[in-house]
Design an enzyme around this catalytic site. Structure first.
Site, mmCIF file in Angstrom:
data_model
loop_
_atom_site.group_PDB
_atom_site.id
_atom_site.type_symbol
_atom_site.label_atom_id
_atom_site.label_comp_id
_atom_site.label_asym_id
_atom_site.label_seq_id
_atom_site.Cartn_x
_atom_site.Cartn_y
_atom_site.Cartn_z
ATOM 1 N N GLY A 81 0.352 -37.809 -26.771
ATOM 2 C CA GLY A 81 -0.197 -38.401 -28.320
ATOM 3 C C GLY A 81 -1.298 -37.960 -28.679
ATOM 4 C CD1 TRP A 83 -2.889 -31.928 -29.308
ATOM 5 C CD2 TRP A 83 -1.699 -30.581 -30.713
ATOM 6 N NE1 TRP A 83 -2.943 -30.692 -28.961
ATOM 7 C CE2 TRP A 83 -2.441 -29.648 -29.746
ATOM 8 C CE3 TRP A 83 -1.087 -30.170 -31.753
ATOM 9 C CZ2 TRP A 83 -2.189 -28.408 -29.753
ATOM 10 C CZ3 TRP A 83 -0.643 -28.675 -31.555
ATOM 11 C CH2 TRP A 83 -1.227 -27.884 -30.771
ATOM 12 C CG ASP A 109 8.109 -36.181 -27.175
ATOM 13 O OD1 ASP A 109 7.242 -35.392 -27.129
ATOM 14 O OD2 ASP A 109 8.799 -36.466 -26.014
ATOM 15 C CG ASP A 125 16.806 -32.469 -29.722
ATOM 16 O OD1 ASP A 125 16.108 -31.619 -30.171
ATOM 17 O OD2 ASP A 125 17.878 -32.222 -29.106
ATOM 18 C CG ASP A 149 0.027 -28.686 -26.731
ATOM 19 O OD1 ASP A 149 -0.182 -27.555 -26.593
ATOM 20 O OD2 ASP A 149 -0.598 -29.711 -26.058
ATOM 21 C CE LYS A 189 1.660 -25.605 -24.710
ATOM 22 N NZ LYS A 189 1.201 -26.419 -23.764
#
Length: 234
Positions: A81, A83, A109, A125, A149, A189
């Protein structure tokens, strides 16, 4: 008077060492030692962030300014959490910055995430067929920023891990195409390793500018970097 071998303030800059406990793997010991000596870990604890990764998005936003007051943000794979914490403050999700627009932060998530002030969290999802519509319904419209991320579970094989995270980033990019508003930003990322060409090509088709950045908070011995794509074209 400072003692020999100490600084002018009389304090030696000692590096924390972690002795290898019996039964502990060397890799675990090295990880723990690195954590204890990481200034970003200490800062995260002091400033109330859930992890050092918070500083990566802070540094990226300092450079590209996409988390502006009033922005609607989606954080894919948001656990734990950090971010979301940064985004909630910067887009003024709690309305604490008087006179500024109030934004919104939506975190999704696969696992359950502890509540975050200023953020709406859902267990989802994002690769499900109707995930994009669910996100737009929760947001009340399209997003200004989609950020990720996420990293695939490590296999221990560098090239395999690289391919996995590139595939995950591409999936996040396609999701962003479905939920971003015109002019929006995508941040994700990736791992350096030679397979980024197709991802770059894909992003350049839909964004006016695509940059690859390694923020200072990203460890120097890590192959991770971040792609920041701005100016989404619907």
């Amino acid at each position: 008077m400072a003692k020999k071998g100490t600084s002018g303030r009389g304090q030696r800059d000692l590096r924390t060492r972690v002795k290898s406990a019996r039964g502990r793997k060397l890799s675990s010991t090295l990880w723990l030692e690195r954590q204890l000596n990481d200034p970003y870990v200490k800062r995260a604890q002091d400033e109330g962030y859930r992890g050092r990764a918070a500083f990566k998005i802070l540094e990226l936003d300092e450079k590209y300014r996409f988390l502006v007051p009033g922005a609607r943000v989606v954080d894919l794979g948001c656990a734990p959490g950090g971010w979301c914490q940064v985004a909630a403050t910067r887009v003024n999700a709690l309305g604490e910055r008087k006179g500024k627009k109030i934004g919104s932060v939506l975190g999704v998530d696969l696992q359950e995430v502890e509540p975050i002030a200023g953020a709406e969290i859902h267990q989802l999802d994002f690769m499900e067929d109707d995930a994009d519509q669910k996100v737009k319904d929760w947001l009340g419209g399209k997003a200004d920023v989609v950020m990720s991320d996420m990293a695939a579970a490590s296999s221990g094989h560098k090239q395999t891990d690289h391919l996995r995270i590139i595939a995950l980033c591409e999936a996040a990019a396609y999701f962003a195409f479905d939920v971003l508003d015109e002019g929006g930003t995508f941040v994700a990322k990736v791992l350096a390793g030679g397979a980024e060409g197709e991802l770059q090509k894909l992003l350049k088709q839909r964004f006016t500018k695509v940059a690859n950045v390694k923020p200072p908070a990203s460890r120097s011995d890590s192959s991770e970097k971040f792609v920041v794509a701005t100016g989404f074209r619907e």
